[in-house]
Design an enzyme around this catalytic site. Structure first.
Site, short mmCIF file in Angstrom:
data_model
loop_
_atom_site.label_atom_id
_atom_site.label_comp_id
_atom_site.label_asym_id
_atom_site.label_seq_id
_atom_site.Cartn_x
_atom_site.Cartn_y
_atom_site.Cartn_z
N TYR A 9 -1.86 6.11 -4.12
CA TYR A 9 -1.32 6.23 -5.50
C TYR A 9 -0.66 4.86 -5.82
O TYR A 9 -0.86 4.34 -6.98
CB TYR A 9 -0.20 7.33 -5.60
CG TYR A 9 0.54 7.29 -6.64
CD1 TYR A 9 -0.05 7.99 -7.92
CD2 TYR A 9 1.66 6.50 -6.93
CE1 TYR A 9 0.73 7.72 -9.26
CE2 TYR A 9 2.27 6.50 -8.31
CZ TYR A 9 1.72 7.06 -9.34
OH TYR A 9 2.56 7.09 -10.68
N HIS B 69 -5.31 5.24 3.75
CA HIS B 69 -3.75 4.93 4.28
C HIS B 69 -3.79 4.35 5.74
O HIS B 69 -4.21 4.84 6.60
CB HIS B 69 -3.66 6.59 4.61
CG HIS B 69 -2.97 7.21 3.42
ND1 HIS B 69 -1.85 7.37 2.76
CD2 HIS B 69 -4.17 8.09 2.55
CE1 HIS B 69 -1.83 7.89 1.71
NE2 HIS B 69 -3.10 8.22 1.67
N GLU C 224 -1.52 3.59 7.45
CA GLU C 224 -0.56 3.95 8.41
C GLU C 224 -0.59 5.17 9.27
O GLU C 224 0.11 5.40 10.12
CB GLU C 224 0.94 4.35 7.44
CG GLU C 224 0.95 5.59 6.61
CD GLU C 224 -0.02 5.35 5.32
OE1 GLU C 224 -0.92 4.54 5.22
OE2 GLU C 224 0.23 6.24 4.46
#
Ligand code: XMP
Length: 509
Positions: free
Chosen positions: A82, A167, A169
């Site tokens: 996002y 992502h 992470e």
């Protein structure tokens, strides 16, 4: 101290982003997008910013949006999911729903190489979880990675602004660690020389400045989190901090004295120990229903704390040992909702404080332990297993009495001693004894006995949301059982709990 701002837009992996940055020895601070403006960013001296993911679409009327000026400061920014879409949208790009072709889970991607992908193979695997994606790039940007369904899996302006739809992470992104390192060291120019000692030192300095001339109060349980928070604030303001340790009489063997000794003798802290065992036992008389016990203990704790706080007089701040998982469990990163979800929930509502301080609220348990060590807290306290607020009351099935508490304390201490001396390569994450309300027949010295059944419980778990019963050696169980039935009067039988969570819980009540 070098700091990275993790700007929180409500994504489920936000806590992980901060942790991953800290694993690279760069301090990361998570703050809500609502609390940060471009001015804050400059004043705080952040070296770079990471926009987190979030559940919204940038076109939702109420979707979280930050001050656009943050992107115009010339500081490095990495947008994730996002955060990537928001960056593109704020700068004039377009975002659209990918409809049915959203991507979830492990996805292959290829990149065309830029600072973010330095040392990352051209084709690799990333973790995706999105329906929306960037469909038109802002001026000056180019796409630097793609997947089969997402032509814009990464973008950059080649200078300071980078964004990835996936992502990095999450460990499923094979080179995620490298990508974050590239951002931190290659783009932001961080040195990576931070550790928990720095955190401890800078927090002490910060609170020394902020709390000058103020009085603080801390509810100390003797658990890791409240202990570390208390020592940290004590190092900042010394005798302007008072700790209140409510001994509800439901603690383990010698626990109350050990907590008192540690904080009074070792740290020379202003400590009020309230011995309220009789009050708690009176209130618990005749109560057998677990939820009722918990409620009574919670209520009584607040009442005792409130009474003691009033005796101390005017205090400005309440110190709480809230840590990141508590924040997450509260369901949001909003300070307003956190208070009521903490172990000592309710305190701020009943006592008149100017503010609440949660010095550990961005840290994970293992990080809190590292801060504790940096502050000189002894290992036996820092490495403590969790102990529930309602204490032994929820480890005694049925009515709680003085006699049962004393039986359980002895048996529990023996089991813990045996585990400690067994030299296990992996110690269970939590282990304790439970006094059941089942009495059974035994035989001792040719005479019949009729005593309690004691259950031993040991579990292995990552997060205590699920747990497996620990396969500790039979010999260890045998030694504990032998000692308990010989040394503790009133126990005629010992059993080992072989139930996982779910379907059972860790505690019996
Ligand atoms: P359960 O029994 O819910 O326990 O599977 C999960 C973990 O939480 C601890 N626990 C508590 N901790 N206050 C606490 O501070 C409580 O009321 C409480 N109840 C359970 C439990 O010891 C285990 O670590």
């Amino acid at each position: 101290m070098e700091k990275i701002l993790v700007l929180d837009f409500g994504g489920q992996y936000n806590l992980l982003i901060a942790r991953r940055v800290r694993e690279h020895r760069v301090y990361a601070e998570v703050r809500s997008y609502r609390d940060v403006t471009a001015t804050t960013v400059i004043e705080e001296g952040y070296k770079g910013i990471i926009f987190t993911g979030g559940p919204n679409s940038v076109y939702d009327a109420n979707s979280p949006k930050c001050d656009k000026k943050i992107l115009e400061l010339g500081l490095p920014v990495l947008g994730i999911c996002y955060g990537a879409q928001l960056m593109a949208w704020l700068l004039g790009g377009e975002v659209a729903s990918a409809g049915d072709s959203g991507e979830y889970g492990k996805v292959s991607f290829s990149h065309t190489g830029d600072a973010l992908f330095d040392g990352v193979p051209g084709d690799s695997v990333c973790w995706m979880s999105h329906t929306d994606s960037i469909v038109k790039l802002p001026e000056g940007f180019k796409a630097t990675a793609r997947t089969e369904h997402c032509p814009v899996a990464a973008v950059s302006n080649g200078k300071n602004l980078y964004a990835v739809q996936f992502h990095p992470e999450v460990t499923h992104t094979k080179y995620g660690k490298k990508i974050l390192a590239n951002f931190l060291f290659g783009v932001c120019g961080c040195k990576g020389d931070w550790d928990m000692t720095d955190f401890a030192r800078s927090s002490i300095e910060k609170y020394r400045r902020e709390f000058k001339g103020k009085k603080a109060l801390c509810a100390l349980s003797g658990g890791v989190d409240s202990s570390v928070a208390a020592v940290l604030i004590h190092k900042a303001i010394g005798s302007d901090l008072t700790c209140v340790f409510v001994d509800h009489g439901l603690l383990r063997k010698d626990e109350g004295d050990s907590v008192e000794h540690t904080f009074r003798e070792l740290f020379d802290m202003k400590l009020v120990r309230v011995n309220a065992a009789n009050e708690f036992l009176d209130k618990l008389k005749g109560v057998t229903e677990p939820e009722k016990k918990r409620k009574i203990i919670g209520e009584e704790f607040i009442r005792v704390f409130e009474r003691e706080a009033r005796k101390i007089g005017k205090v400005d701040y309440l110190v709480q040992g809230t840590i990141y998982p508590d924040v997450v469990e509260s369901g949001s990163g909003d300070a307003g909702t956190i208070k009521s979800h903490h172990n000592v929930g309710g305190l701020p509502d009943v006592v008149d404080f100017e503010g609440i301080t949660e010095p550990l609220r961005y840290l994970f348990k293992d990080e809190v332990r590292a801060v504790g060590r940096a502050l000189g807290i002894p290992d036996e306290l820092v490495d403590r297993q969790p102990f529930p607020g309602p204490g032994l009351a929820i480890r005694i099935v049925g009515e709680v009495t003085e006699e049962k508490l004393s039986v359980l304390r002895e048996a529990d201490a023996i089991f813990r001693e045996e585990i400690a001396s067994a030299g296990l390569s992996e110690r269970p994450d939590q282990y304790f004894a439970v006094l059941t309300d089942c009495r059974t027949v035994g035989v001792k010295g040719d005479a019949r006995t009729y005593g309690y059944t004691l259950a031993l419980r040991a579990v292995s778990t990552d997060d205590f949301m699920t747990a497996d019963w620990s396969r500790i050696p039979y010999d260890l169980i045998a030694r504990a059982s032998n000692r308990i039935t010989n040394e503790v009067r009133g126990i005629s039988r010992v059993v080992y709990d072989v139930t996982s969570k779910p379907p059972a819980t860790v505690e019996w009540e």
